[in-house]
Design a protein around this motif. Structure first.
Motif, mmCIF file in Angstrom:
data_model
loop_
_atom_site.group_PDB
_atom_site.id
_atom_site.type_symbol
_atom_site.label_atom_id
_atom_site.label_comp_id
_atom_site.label_asym_id
_atom_site.label_seq_id
_atom_site.Cartn_x
_atom_site.Cartn_y
_atom_site.Cartn_z
ATOM 1 N N ASP A 34 0.840 -1.200 0.000
ATOM 2 C CA ASP A 34 0.000 0.000 0.000
ATOM 3 C C ASP A 34 0.876 1.252 0.000
ATOM 4 O O ASP A 34 0.401 2.351 0.263
ATOM 5 C CB ASP A 34 -0.978 0.003 1.175
ATOM 6 C CG ASP A 34 -0.312 0.245 2.530
ATOM 7 O OD1 ASP A 34 0.930 0.330 2.597
ATOM 8 O OD2 ASP A 34 -1.044 0.354 3.529
ATOM 9 N N ALA A 35 2.164 1.065 -0.293
ATOM 10 C CA ALA A 35 3.103 2.184 -0.330
ATOM 11 C C ALA A 35 4.188 1.899 -1.353
ATOM 12 O O ALA A 35 4.530 0.746 -1.615
ATOM 13 C CB ALA A 35 3.732 2.398 1.051
ATOM 14 N N PHE A 36 4.750 2.961 -1.915
ATOM 15 C CA PHE A 36 5.805 2.815 -2.912
ATOM 16 C C PHE A 36 7.185 2.754 -2.272
ATOM 17 O O PHE A 36 8.173 2.450 -2.943
ATOM 18 C CB PHE A 36 5.771 3.976 -3.917
ATOM 19 C CG PHE A 36 5.816 5.342 -3.264
ATOM 20 C CD1 PHE A 36 7.014 5.894 -2.849
ATOM 21 C CD2 PHE A 36 4.644 6.056 -3.057
ATOM 22 C CE1 PHE A 36 7.061 7.138 -2.241
ATOM 23 C CE2 PHE A 36 4.674 7.298 -2.443
ATOM 24 C CZ PHE A 36 5.894 7.842 -2.030
ATOM 25 N N ASP A 37 7.274 3.055 -0.975
ATOM 26 C CA ASP A 37 8.574 3.127 -0.309
ATOM 27 C C ASP A 37 8.628 2.365 1.010
ATOM 28 O O ASP A 37 9.663 2.339 1.670
ATOM 29 C CB ASP A 37 8.960 4.588 -0.060
ATOM 30 C CG ASP A 37 7.910 5.341 0.763
ATOM 31 O OD1 ASP A 37 6.880 4.738 1.128
ATOM 32 O OD2 ASP A 37 8.127 6.541 1.040
ATOM 33 N N GLY A 38 7.522 1.751 1.424
ATOM 34 C CA GLY A 38 7.486 1.007 2.668
ATOM 35 C C GLY A 38 6.886 1.762 3.827
ATOM 36 O O GLY A 38 6.687 1.197 4.907
ATOM 37 N N ILE A 39 6.607 3.056 3.647
ATOM 38 C CA ILE A 39 5.978 3.841 4.710
ATOM 39 C C ILE A 39 4.473 3.670 4.586
ATOM 40 O O ILE A 39 3.807 4.342 3.799
ATOM 41 C CB ILE A 39 6.374 5.325 4.630
ATOM 42 C CG1 ILE A 39 7.892 5.456 4.767
ATOM 43 C CG2 ILE A 39 5.684 6.126 5.720
ATOM 44 C CD1 ILE A 39 8.405 6.880 4.624
ATOM 45 N N SER A 40 3.944 2.752 5.368
ATOM 46 C CA SER A 40 2.533 2.394 5.265
ATOM 47 C C SER A 40 1.687 3.312 6.140
ATOM 48 O O SER A 40 1.914 3.429 7.345
ATOM 49 C CB SER A 40 2.333 0.944 5.697
ATOM 50 O OG SER A 40 0.986 0.582 5.640
ATOM 51 N N GLN A 41 0.705 3.932 5.528
ATOM 52 C CA GLN A 41 -0.155 4.842 6.281
ATOM 53 C C GLN A 41 -1.128 4.103 7.191
ATOM 54 O O GLN A 41 -1.561 4.631 8.211
ATOM 55 C CB GLN A 41 -0.941 5.739 5.311
ATOM 56 C CG GLN A 41 -0.064 6.606 4.430
ATOM 57 C CD GLN A 41 0.828 7.553 5.217
ATOM 58 O OE1 GLN A 41 0.415 8.118 6.221
ATOM 59 N NE2 GLN A 41 2.064 7.718 4.761
ATOM 60 N N HIS A 42 -1.463 2.873 6.847
ATOM 61 C CA HIS A 42 -2.452 2.113 7.616
ATOM 62 C C HIS A 42 -1.911 0.775 8.122
ATOM 63 O O HIS A 42 -2.686 -0.048 8.617
ATOM 64 C CB HIS A 42 -3.701 1.883 6.764
ATOM 65 C CG HIS A 42 -4.306 3.148 6.234
ATOM 66 N ND1 HIS A 42 -4.955 4.055 7.052
ATOM 67 C CD2 HIS A 42 -4.338 3.664 4.976
ATOM 68 C CE1 HIS A 42 -5.364 5.079 6.311
ATOM 69 N NE2 HIS A 42 -5.008 4.867 5.053
ATOM 70 N N GLY A 43 -0.624 0.545 7.980
ATOM 71 C CA GLY A 43 -0.030 -0.693 8.468
ATOM 72 C C GLY A 43 -0.360 -1.909 7.645
ATOM 73 O O GLY A 43 -0.209 -3.048 8.114
ATOM 74 N N ASN A 44 -0.784 -1.703 6.391
ATOM 75 C CA ASN A 44 -1.183 -2.827 5.546
ATOM 76 C C ASN A 44 -0.112 -3.244 4.546
ATOM 77 O O ASN A 44 -0.336 -4.139 3.734
ATOM 78 C CB ASN A 44 -2.463 -2.474 4.782
ATOM 79 C CG ASN A 44 -3.639 -2.279 5.721
ATOM 80 O OD1 ASN A 44 -3.750 -2.966 6.732
ATOM 81 N ND2 ASN A 44 -4.510 -1.333 5.396
#
Length: 310
Positions: free
Chosen positions: A171-181
């Protein structure tokens, strides 16, 4: 060679049964064991055949932090008609994003025009989330930045599916997940890395220690965050050829590594470790043998999780 491996595997398995201390694969048909690690999940693969060499909770879904950027790079490098010399204009939003998230950065300058090739180095060596953002915005499709980013992430998930990464979701292009998914498994990361390392450009990038930024950054060079390939470091490992670090408060210390010795290549993955480099070196020496004259490995207990997400 094969008979020696089988004898060692059987001996290690016997110790595993007696002590429960070693990594062991779940399938009896692949009853192979390796040395203990501090990682919650670890996986070791033969880089040539894809065979499992060692496995500790390799199918457990965990956050992989910036190891996500391996997929980002692969999606870019396999894009139809890829032009590595294409120039990309750095937007202020990429820099603002890094500041908001406290993320690792390639220190790009707003208005600068690095090439796609340079951005790949900026993403994979210093783990620049600004470089990752620039690539996702460039290679995603859509009329708005948000649409392009979502499209790029969809391409990441589609690529994962084609590679048989059945327990992965981005759910992220860099590994920083906004929702932990943003979850992956060590086995899936090994599959991804094996596919990526077949590409000469990817392999050339991740085995590089330092790279001139060509005016795209506030520093003269980018250096690789991977201590396994850092010249003169205690963790520099003979034959190491990358691949990617990652860390975060939830993800812990993560490391994807590849080593070639005596004509054999391994790919290893460590997720949520507390001492990733000694873990990686122990697995490497177990699979490939320790180099002649190698000093006894010491646990560091001093490598903290960085203040920035990488």
């Amino acid at each position: 060679m094969i008979s020696n491996l089988l004898r060692r595997s059987r001996a290690a398995l016997a110790i595993t049964v007696a002590t429960g201390a070693l990594i062991a694969v779940a399938s009896p048909a692949q009853a192979v064991a390796g040395p203990p690690t501090l990682a919650k999940s670890a996986f070791l693969m033969d880089g040539t055949t894809g065979a499992t060499l060692a496995n500790k909770a390799g199918d457990t879904k965990l956050e992989g932090a910036s190891t996500t950027k391996i997929m980002t790079a692969l999606v870019v490098l396999t894009s139809p008609g890829i032009d590595l010399n294409k120039k990309v204009t750095v937007q202020q939003e990429y820099l603002d994003y890094v500041a908001r998230e406290g993320a690792s950065t390639a220190r790009l300058k707003a208005g600068a025009t690095p090439t796609v090739r340079q951005l790949l180095y900026g993403m994979m060596l210093p783990s620049g989330c600004d470089a990752a953002y620039a690539l996702a915005d460039t290679f995603g499709s859509g009329s708005s930045r948000q649409a392009r980013i979502l499209d790029f992430i969809a391409k990441m998930n589609a690529k994962a599916k084609t590679l048989g990464m059945t327990n992965t979701y981005y759910d992220a292009f860099d590994g920083i997940s906004q929702h932990g998914n943003n979850k992956i498994t060590a086995r899936d990361l090994a599959k991804l890395t094996r596919a990526a390392m077949k590409g000469s450009t990817f392999k050339s990038i991740v085995k590089t220690y330092s790279y001139s930024t060509g005016g795209t950054s506030t520093s003269a060079t980018w250096t690789n965050t991977n201590l396994l390939i850092t010249p003169g470091h205690a963790y520099q490992t003979q034959g190491a050829i990358g691949v990617k670090t990652g860390s975060g408060s939830v993800a812990g210390q993560c490391l994807v590594f590849s080593v070639t010795r005596n004509g054999k290549t391994i790919i290893g993955v460590l997720l949520n470790s507390t001492d990733r480099y000694p873990d990686a070196i122990k697995l490497t020496n177990w699979a490939l043998g320790a180099p002649a004259g190698a000093p006894a490995l010491q646990r560091s207990a001093t490598e903290p999780i960085p203040d920035v997400l990488d």
